[in-house]
Write a protein that holds these residues in place. Sequence first.
Motif, short mmCIF file in Angstrom:
data_model
loop_
_atom_site.label_atom_id
_atom_site.label_comp_id
_atom_site.label_asym_id
_atom_site.label_seq_id
_atom_site.Cartn_x
_atom_site.Cartn_y
_atom_site.Cartn_z
N ILE A 78 -40.82 -27.84 -23.48
CA ILE A 78 -41.56 -27.08 -22.47
C ILE A 78 -43.02 -27.00 -22.88
N THR A 79 -43.86 -26.58 -21.93
CA THR A 79 -45.28 -26.41 -22.21
C THR A 79 -45.57 -24.95 -22.54
N LYS A 80 -46.76 -24.70 -23.07
CA LYS A 80 -47.16 -23.33 -23.40
C LYS A 80 -47.22 -22.48 -22.13
N GLU A 81 -47.68 -23.04 -21.03
CA GLU A 81 -47.77 -22.30 -19.78
C GLU A 81 -46.38 -21.90 -19.29
N GLN A 82 -45.41 -22.80 -19.41
CA GLN A 82 -44.04 -22.48 -18.99
C GLN A 82 -43.45 -21.38 -19.85
N THR A 83 -43.73 -21.42 -21.16
CA THR A 83 -43.25 -20.37 -22.06
C THR A 83 -43.82 -19.01 -21.66
N ASP A 84 -45.15 -18.97 -21.46
CA ASP A 84 -45.81 -17.71 -21.12
C ASP A 84 -45.30 -17.16 -19.79
N SER A 85 -45.17 -18.04 -18.80
CA SER A 85 -44.76 -17.58 -17.48
C SER A 85 -43.31 -17.07 -17.48
N ALA A 86 -42.44 -17.75 -18.21
CA ALA A 86 -41.05 -17.29 -18.28
C ALA A 86 -40.97 -15.94 -18.98
N MET A 87 -41.77 -15.76 -20.03
CA MET A 87 -41.79 -14.47 -20.72
C MET A 87 -42.29 -13.37 -19.79
N ALA A 88 -43.32 -13.69 -18.99
CA ALA A 88 -43.85 -12.72 -18.05
C ALA A 88 -42.79 -12.34 -17.01
N SER A 89 -42.03 -13.34 -16.55
CA SER A 89 -40.99 -13.10 -15.56
C SER A 89 -39.91 -12.18 -16.12
N LYS A 90 -39.53 -12.41 -17.37
CA LYS A 90 -38.50 -11.57 -17.99
C LYS A 90 -38.97 -10.12 -18.14
N LEU A 91 -40.26 -9.95 -18.47
CA LEU A 91 -40.79 -8.62 -18.74
C LEU A 91 -41.26 -7.91 -17.47
N GLY A 92 -41.27 -8.63 -16.35
CA GLY A 92 -41.77 -8.02 -15.12
C GLY A 92 -43.27 -7.87 -15.13
N ILE A 93 -43.96 -8.80 -15.82
CA ILE A 93 -45.42 -8.78 -15.91
C ILE A 93 -45.96 -10.02 -15.20
N PRO A 94 -46.94 -9.90 -14.33
CA PRO A 94 -47.47 -11.09 -13.64
C PRO A 94 -48.14 -12.05 -14.62
N PHE A 95 -47.97 -13.35 -14.34
CA PHE A 95 -48.67 -14.39 -15.09
C PHE A 95 -49.69 -14.98 -14.12
N VAL A 96 -50.98 -14.73 -14.37
CA VAL A 96 -52.01 -14.98 -13.36
C VAL A 96 -52.89 -16.17 -13.72
N ASP A 97 -53.38 -16.80 -12.66
CA ASP A 97 -54.37 -17.88 -12.76
C ASP A 97 -55.72 -17.26 -12.40
N LEU A 98 -56.65 -17.25 -13.35
CA LEU A 98 -57.94 -16.56 -13.17
C LEU A 98 -59.05 -17.47 -12.67
N GLU A 99 -58.69 -18.68 -12.26
CA GLU A 99 -59.69 -19.68 -11.89
C GLU A 99 -60.71 -19.14 -10.89
#
Length: 586
Positions: A78-99
């Motif tokens: 997996i990629t770092k982004e996929q790891t972070d986003s899955a963790m956010a999903s489990k914790l109920g925390i949004p994973f945002v794109d700040l572009e």
Amino acid sequence: MQLTSRETDSMVKSVEIRTKDELLQLMKRSQGKSSVLFGDLMVKEGIISQEQLQEALAQQKQSKGKRLGQVMLDMGLITKEQTDSAMASKLGIPFVDLEHYVIDPDAIAMLDAQIVHRYNVLPLALVGKRLIVALEDPFDWPALEGVAFYTNLIVEPVMATRTQIQRELGRLFTRMNEAEALDSLEMIPVNMERDDAVSEQEAMRKPVIRLVNGIILEAVVQGASDINIRPERDRVDIYYRVNGKLYWQRALDVSILPAVVSRIKITGQMNIAERRAPQDGRARMTHNGRTIDLRISIMPTAKGESVVIRILNKETGVKPLAALGFGQLELDRLHDIVTRSYGIFLVTGPTGSGKSTTLYGVLDQVKKGNPHIITVEDPVEYDIEGVEQIQINPVKGYTFAEALRHILRHDPDVVMVGEIRDGETADIANKAAMTGHLVFSTLHTNDAVSAVRRLIDMGVEPYLLSSTLLGAMAQRLVRVTCPHCKEVELVEPFIRKTMGVAEDEVFYRGKGCKQCNHTGYSGRTTVCELMQVSPEIAHLININANTQEIKKVALDEGMRTLTQNALALAREGVISLEEAFAVRLE
């Protein structure tokens, strides 16, 4: 809130937000922890298979306390982004794109640059007594508690990538620091002739210090190798060199240039009073635990003093030869050369072509045999454990040639000379190779075969060179096409004709996306040509044959030219054909 395709395709993606309202809506919608296990979520989203999950779980049992996400990351599943986003999903925390997010100025006002850089948090929005911040790790309790203590607010986290957070911090606080610096300098008239005391007073003001530090830190975050500060009549332009190409970043008010240059001079231990002659300096800084060396060059121009800062990240580490992008043929021949007991091997190319990186890779290979290795460099770019590294000092008369004389009495098996610049250094290096030492060095020539003529022109006798030269390699760095935005390249007919490719051959270029900072490129790789000296080539060197004769024999013996290797990378889709065209040698 409009959801991007990144979100609708899979929830294991970052969600693009643009406004505070969209952020608040997303936080409300994301509340509540997920009961789905991390590994099961990866399988559910189709990112890994059930078999790969079982393999990762087995690997985790052998690891000491590693999270499953880190294990999968190490395995390349997996990629770092996929790891972070899955963790956010489990914790109920949004994973945002700040572009494209517009940061709330009230939130920024709650924290100063020192706090946000210490904890690597980005204030996004202030809602009553709630401060919403973006950070990479939702378990970073010291950061959350530190921000809460400093602001006396309730801190609520969302997740974002480290790169985006650092990039936004660099841009935001560099602008703020410029405004503060200009305010602090208003008491000094712009057209006033600055004496040394005034210049030093300006340079020591905290807003000026923060501005200079911010410019450098932003360059480090973006992976820049150089910072160019160029004065114009009505502004000061800031450029960063990323992946070998200069990109304009922003402009500063022209009135702040004297203070910025004076601060850089103090940092580089240069003469602040000297404004009419070029100066060179060095400095060292730390960022997130990494040591970064700076080589500074200041040159007076008609519009003011121009500054170039070379960034050397000493913590990057030495890359093994196999990771530098060489083809298998070149790797096999390199291995044969560097396992010899004596002789000289040269890496050639222009400035910025990766010669030093290649030599460090060679040393990494050689030191496995536990020889006594001494290097003579200017500067020492990377620290290598088990290698004695010497920094020359030309100002005090400690040159490459002078250092070589001393280290040959120090019983080395392998010697690396940063660069052969003159006949004296060339002669001593060649004699060291004759007396049983393995010598590596760099040289400025366009192609591999020309290294022979260059050394002879420096005064090395052909009959001596023919018995010591093991090989010469010319190389260039080329920009790798971003895999996230790859598209079919529209190639000009002239380029196709010059490179000898058919009209129907398809090549690819990067369109530009947020993954590559809209450049179309993702890092660089090496293309080279390697001439290994055979008995027949040694004979031609001995009789002082011309370059074309030597090149013909090298090609007959299987040498692949740099142009051929670059074209092969373009055909594989690694680089664009235009990039291969730009580095061609014939």
